[in-house]
Motif scaffolding. Structure first.
Motif, mmCIF file in Angstrom:
data_model
loop_
_atom_site.group_PDB
_atom_site.id
_atom_site.type_symbol
_atom_site.label_atom_id
_atom_site.label_comp_id
_atom_site.label_asym_id
_atom_site.label_seq_id
_atom_site.Cartn_x
_atom_site.Cartn_y
_atom_site.Cartn_z
ATOM 1 N N UNK B 271 85.970 26.585 116.865
ATOM 2 C CA UNK B 271 86.853 25.557 117.396
ATOM 3 C C UNK B 271 86.810 24.268 116.596
ATOM 4 N N UNK B 272 86.148 24.300 115.438
ATOM 5 C CA UNK B 272 86.061 23.094 114.610
ATOM 6 C C UNK B 272 85.922 23.511 113.162
ATOM 7 N N UNK B 273 86.806 23.036 112.314
ATOM 8 C CA UNK B 273 86.773 23.446 110.910
ATOM 9 C C UNK B 273 87.231 24.893 110.797
ATOM 10 N N UNK B 274 86.669 25.582 109.802
ATOM 11 C CA UNK B 274 87.059 26.962 109.524
ATOM 12 C C UNK B 274 85.801 27.826 109.491
ATOM 13 N N UNK B 275 85.957 29.107 109.703
ATOM 14 C CA UNK B 275 84.828 30.015 109.495
ATOM 15 C C UNK B 275 84.557 30.069 107.993
ATOM 16 N N UNK B 276 83.331 29.771 107.588
ATOM 17 C CA UNK B 276 83.038 29.777 106.147
ATOM 18 C C UNK B 276 82.347 31.065 105.714
ATOM 19 N N UNK B 277 81.594 31.678 106.570
ATOM 20 C CA UNK B 277 81.025 32.987 106.231
ATOM 21 C C UNK B 277 80.622 33.758 107.484
ATOM 22 N N UNK B 278 80.560 35.069 107.295
ATOM 23 C CA UNK B 278 80.079 35.965 108.349
ATOM 24 C C UNK B 278 78.999 36.821 107.713
ATOM 25 N N UNK B 279 77.848 36.860 108.334
ATOM 26 C CA UNK B 279 76.752 37.682 107.819
ATOM 27 C C UNK B 279 76.432 38.803 108.804
ATOM 28 N N UNK B 280 76.001 39.913 108.230
ATOM 29 C CA UNK B 280 75.700 41.098 109.028
ATOM 30 C C UNK B 280 74.270 41.533 108.731
#
Lengths: 355, 355
Positions: B271-280
């Motif tokens: 809800x703020x800025x952008x998703x910068x990374x997703x880690x698994x």
């Protein structure tokens, strides 16, 4: 324009999987005792079979005196019976086991009931005769595919011991609630085995064979077996009749309610004998009082029960239901844990908050 | 006859309640990034309002220079914008809190996204002008009813601080995915507040008022407030923007898979800025590797991500996903527990068994 806000709020099936399709009945939100076919839970092992109805025949072969191949037209002309039968997936309530077990995470809705119409399997077997060496009746479905633990393709096949197969209430059904069985529930012919968990009620019947030895297919000797131990297969035994059980439909778990009088309602069922009583506790099981059972003719269906609860002190409450059957079986406080997660029937519980 | 077995297996909403209607999106089973309206989650506080569309007007009053009453015809003639916006219920994933919290037991599907079309609220406020004393914009819905903790009847009303109300992407929407908003989702007019949890996006707008003081209605000052303590209200603060979050769509929890290569897929949002990374992680969080993010223009929508997982050793695995946004917010291992169960955003987890 139409008045869309006047549309009723209808419950819907909950999706557990799409490949194959597995969907759960909204058991808390049924407004009828007879589950309409669009709310009947769906449980599949494979993708749906491809059938050619115009060319549909039912062969009965193996250890019979005269093998026969029945047409649908012949079957529907035979004497029929209509019985109210519960089908409950053996994995119903699997998600409640602790420790958790793998497989479809069914909540409380892998159960439905309604009126099945068909011909007794025994009527067909009277036509073929039975070879005295026959011990089991093997029913093969048209659904087939691969398993994660095997390389071959298997059809969904299950056997019944001869005595259960010859029970006049074990039927080859062609109607559900007076309509042709919906394709996804086994059209044109589905076996219905009252009192047993649903895995016995083979859909899309391809053929019926009488055999002299114990059938060992994977849906009989690997799946639908109780394995009491996580690490080995000792003490395993097959899943057959339904355990005595009950489910609280209202209120729903973690609901917030006012002080006052609330109707606690639910269903109770068993795979042996009849439900003889349902007890309810609202104080963590310290005291139990009998619920009122609706005086329905049970046949092989569930009973509906209600309990009027007057509560004046705000706070958190645990509501529990416990059913007992005429054989003296009763729901345990803890479930019988087994590795594949079958037959969960611990005392049902919902927590509520009174404001 | 038709070929019913060829019908696709469609996912369906899961029912959490019918009075009022609350249903959850089958988030694991969406085959599109834009949620069709029939799979959009439903979250209601009351039964559906009765509206007379033929006589529908939108008044804007209070601390404005010139109060106005807009007709629908006037509103749709104003300059419009279409934005992809997530609506996520503040209670999404509530069922995952430990200890459990009361209220609707949402799993992971109280979230949907799609294209909303409407007029900026600021465009309407330019027409009325703003009195300098105005601090908040109060939006009242036509839905109303009683609460378990109060005796009066309340309408569903929420305020926005002036700066958020004047953000050009805060819109009065009349279309969802290029169609009139379905009645159950707020027809004819619904506020859409990007980046905030869904409680801000008031449905069935009845009127808009500019006010000089902090609005204290129960859906602002009692509900949709984080209460960190079970027994008292100290340190409480309001629910506003969405936390950074992610959900694993495939595999599903407790699924049994073969050895080999599997695509782990999911969504991530903030809800703020952008998703910068997703880690698994597939080893209980010991090691983390970056998932591939689909290069979609995010707007206020979620990103889809995938991770190719090759696994050759049978056994039990825990798959986890963790997203981070451009503000450096990241999903915690443990959720921020709060008494009403809002804003759950712990690292997502599913367990699988490899055979």
């Amino acid at each position: 324009m139409s008045n869309p806000q006047d549309r009723l709020n209808e419950p819907t099936l909950s999706t557990r999987g799409l490949q194959p399709e597995n969907k759960e009945t909204p058991i808390s939100f049924l407004n009828t005792d007879i589950v309409p076919s669009h709310l009947f839970f769906k449980r599949n092992h494979f993708s749906y079979p491809k059938l050619t109805y115009s060319n549909y025949w039912l062969p009965i072969n193996g250890l019979v005196k005269t093998p026969k191949i029945f047409s649908l037209q012949e079957i529907v002309k035979l004497p029929s019976k209509t019985i109210k039968v519960i089908l409950e997936c053996a994995g119903n309530k699997r998600s409640l086991f602790e420790p958790k077990v793998f497989g479809e995470q069914w909540e409380k809705g892998a159960i439905s009931q309604g009126y099945w119409t068909g011909v007794s399997l025994t009527t067909l077997l009277e036509a073929t005769g039975i070879n005295p060496k026959a011990k089991e009746v093997l029913i093969e479905g048209y659904d087939k595919g691969k398993r994660t633990d095997k390389n071959n393709e298997y059809s969904y096949s299950r056997s019944l011991p001869l005595d259960k197969a010859l029970d006049p209430d074990t039927i080859i059904a062609y109607e559900y609630n007076s309509q042709p069985i919906p394709f996804k529930h086994g059209y044109p012919l589905r076996l219905i085995v009252p009192n047993w968990y649903g895995m016995a009620s083979v859909k899309w019947i391809k053929q019926i064979s009488l055999i002299s030895s114990e059938f060992k297919g994977p849906y009989q000797s690997i799946d639908y077996v109780y394995y009491p131990n996580k690490e080995n297969d000792t003490d395993s035994f097959p899943v057959t009749i339904m355990n005595v059980n009950s489910t609280i439909q209202e209120p729903v778990h973690m609901e917030i309610l006012n002080t006052g009088t609330h109707v606690i309602k639910g269903i109770a069922w068993t795979g042996a004998g009849e439900v003889s009583k349902v007890e309810v506790s609202t104080d963590h099981g310290d005291t139990w009082l009998e619920a009122e059972i609706e005086p329905t003719y049970r046949s092989y269906g569930w009973v509906s029960w209600t309990y009027e609860w007057s509560v004046y002190d705000p706070g958190e409450y645990t509501i529990m239901s416990k059913s007992t059957d005429t054989l003296g079986r009763t729901q345990p406080l803890k479930p019988f844990w087994n590795r594949k997660g079958y037959g969960y029937n611990a005392i049902d519980k919902v927590e509520v908050k009174i404001e």
